[in-house]
Design an enzyme around this catalytic site. Structure first.
Site, PDB file in Angstrom:
ATOM      1  N   CYS A   1      41.972  44.246  49.823  1.00 15.61           N
ATOM      2  CA  CYS A   1      40.689  44.717  49.284  1.00 15.61           C
ATOM      3  C   CYS A   1      40.644  46.232  49.450  1.00 15.61           C
ATOM      4  O   CYS A   1      40.539  46.732  50.574  1.00 15.61           O
ATOM      5  CB  CYS A   1      39.522  44.050  49.993  1.00 15.61           C
ATOM      6  SG  CYS A   1      37.916  44.590  49.347  1.00 15.61           S
TER       7      CYS A   1
ATOM      8  N   HIS B   1      46.362  40.628  39.858  1.00 15.57           N
ATOM      9  CA  HIS B   1      45.406  41.131  38.864  1.00 15.57           C
ATOM     10  C   HIS B   1      45.939  40.949  37.456  1.00 15.57           C
ATOM     11  O   HIS B   1      47.128  41.139  37.184  1.00 15.57           O
ATOM     12  CB  HIS B   1      45.117  42.620  39.094  1.00 15.57           C
ATOM     13  CG  HIS B   1      44.188  42.875  40.232  1.00 15.57           C
ATOM     14  ND1 HIS B   1      42.828  42.947  40.072  1.00 15.57           N
ATOM     15  CD2 HIS B   1      44.423  43.042  41.551  1.00 15.57           C
ATOM     16  CE1 HIS B   1      42.258  43.166  41.252  1.00 15.57           C
ATOM     17  NE2 HIS B   1      43.210  43.229  42.166  1.00 15.57           N
TER      18      HIS B   1
ATOM     19  N   GLU C   1      36.070  39.237  40.104  1.00  9.06           N
ATOM     20  CA  GLU C   1      36.886  39.160  41.306  1.00  9.06           C
ATOM     21  C   GLU C   1      37.054  37.712  41.750  1.00  9.06           C
ATOM     22  O   GLU C   1      36.076  36.968  41.877  1.00  9.06           O
ATOM     23  CB  GLU C   1      36.247  39.986  42.426  1.00  9.06           C
ATOM     24  CG  GLU C   1      37.186  40.247  43.579  1.00  9.06           C
ATOM     25  CD  GLU C   1      36.701  41.379  44.470  1.00  9.06           C
ATOM     26  OE1 GLU C   1      37.284  41.531  45.551  1.00  9.06           O
ATOM     27  OE2 GLU C   1      35.749  42.101  44.086  1.00  9.06           O
TER      28      GLU C   1
ATOM     29  N   GLY D   1      41.506  46.334  41.871  1.00  8.46           N
ATOM     30  CA  GLY D   1      41.455  46.257  40.414  1.00  8.46           C
ATOM     31  C   GLY D   1      41.632  47.612  39.761  1.00  8.46           C
ATOM     32  O   GLY D   1      42.322  47.744  38.742  1.00  8.46           O
TER      33      GLY D   1
END
Length: 276
Positions: free
Chosen positions: A76, A153, A202, A214
């Site tokens: 994150c 992603h 997410e 991202g």
């Protein structure tokens, strides 16, 4: 047992940070993490961050990340900046996505997110295909790129990311059988060679005001496709992040982080039923 916490956010992507580096905390489960993340009956957050001692000298400490649904994830970016602010000095941090380097900076923090991965089995995908321009689509979202920056992603480049029904298409794509570990869904609009506008669905958290990983994955995908240079500003609903994909392959992310408030809670209030 009363447990202290720090509430923080990066561009509106908010976290509960529990610090167990010096005083050990009880074992945390996905159910407890989801209960704490609940915005009506808990403290409320997009992710719960748990800091622990590192298992060896390769890192200064370990960071574990639980999404609001209780699922533990690998990385994150926004939380990494928040932890850099909380720690107050440079550090190497072990995550399930690898070791990252972070340091406080003016107005926030800078994080070395490491080297992106592009192999279909590194994303991972269910079967082999080119990850630069994938021959797949969901309604108007077609030919995405896939990048793993510690977590997976999928990036779609569109003329207007604000016009995409991401709240509807995001959960469908996230859980498509093509992605055995699910996937984060990004829709991006190139505004200039050095500017990208981005929205993110997410994995495990839903629509978010900001997603650091991202932004990193989208910047890398745009550079690989020749849509931008390797240094870009990525603007999310919560604000901008500066992303640099260096010549040595490593990604640097710079942006704000903020401490909102501190408090404490009674562990047993959220651990009820764990032994049942």
């Amino acid at each position: 047992m009363r447990v202290p916490f720090t509430k923080m956010h990066g561009l509106g992507n908010d976290f509960i940070v529990l610090d167990g580096r010096e005083t050990a905390l009880p074992a945390i489960s996905g159910r407890i993490a989801a209960a704490l993340a609940d915005r009506r009956e808990g403290i409320g957050c997009d992710q719960l961050i748990l800091l622990e001692p590192a298992p060896d000298v390769s890192a200064d400490f370990r960071m574990r990340i639980f999404n609001a649904d209780g699922g533990e994830v690998e990385a994150c970016g926004n939380a990494s900046r928040a932890v850099a602010l909380l720690h107050g000095r440079p550090a190497r941090v072990l995550t399930d996505g690898g070791v990252i380097a972070l340091e406080p900076a003016i107005g926030g923090a800078r994080v070395d997110m490491g080297v992106p991965r592009f192999g279909w089995d590194e994303i991972p995908l269910a079967y082999a295909m080119d990850t630069l321009s994938m021959p797949v689509g969901w309604e108007e979202l077609e030919n995405p790129s896939a990048v793993n920056v510690g977590n997976p992603h999928l990036i779609f480049f569109v003329s207007d990311c604000d016009a995409v029904e991401l709240d509807r298409l995001g959960p469908e794509i996230e859980r498509d059988p093509l992605f055995p570990q699910r996937v984060n869904v990004n829709v991006a609009t190139i505004e200039a060679p050095g500017r990208i506008r981005l929205r993110v669905w997410e994995r495990g958290a839903g629509l978010t005001r900001a997603c650091g990983t991202g932004a990193c994955a989208t910047a890398v995908a745009a550079a690989r496709r020749g849509l931008t240079g390797r240094d870009v500003t990525v603007t999310l609903p919560g604000g901008p992040l500066d992303i640099s994909w260096r010549d040595d392959g490593r990604i640097l992310m710079t942006g704000p982080a903020t401490e909102s408030f501190r408090g404490s809670f009674e562990w047993e209030d959220y651990a009820k039923g764990e032994a049942e």
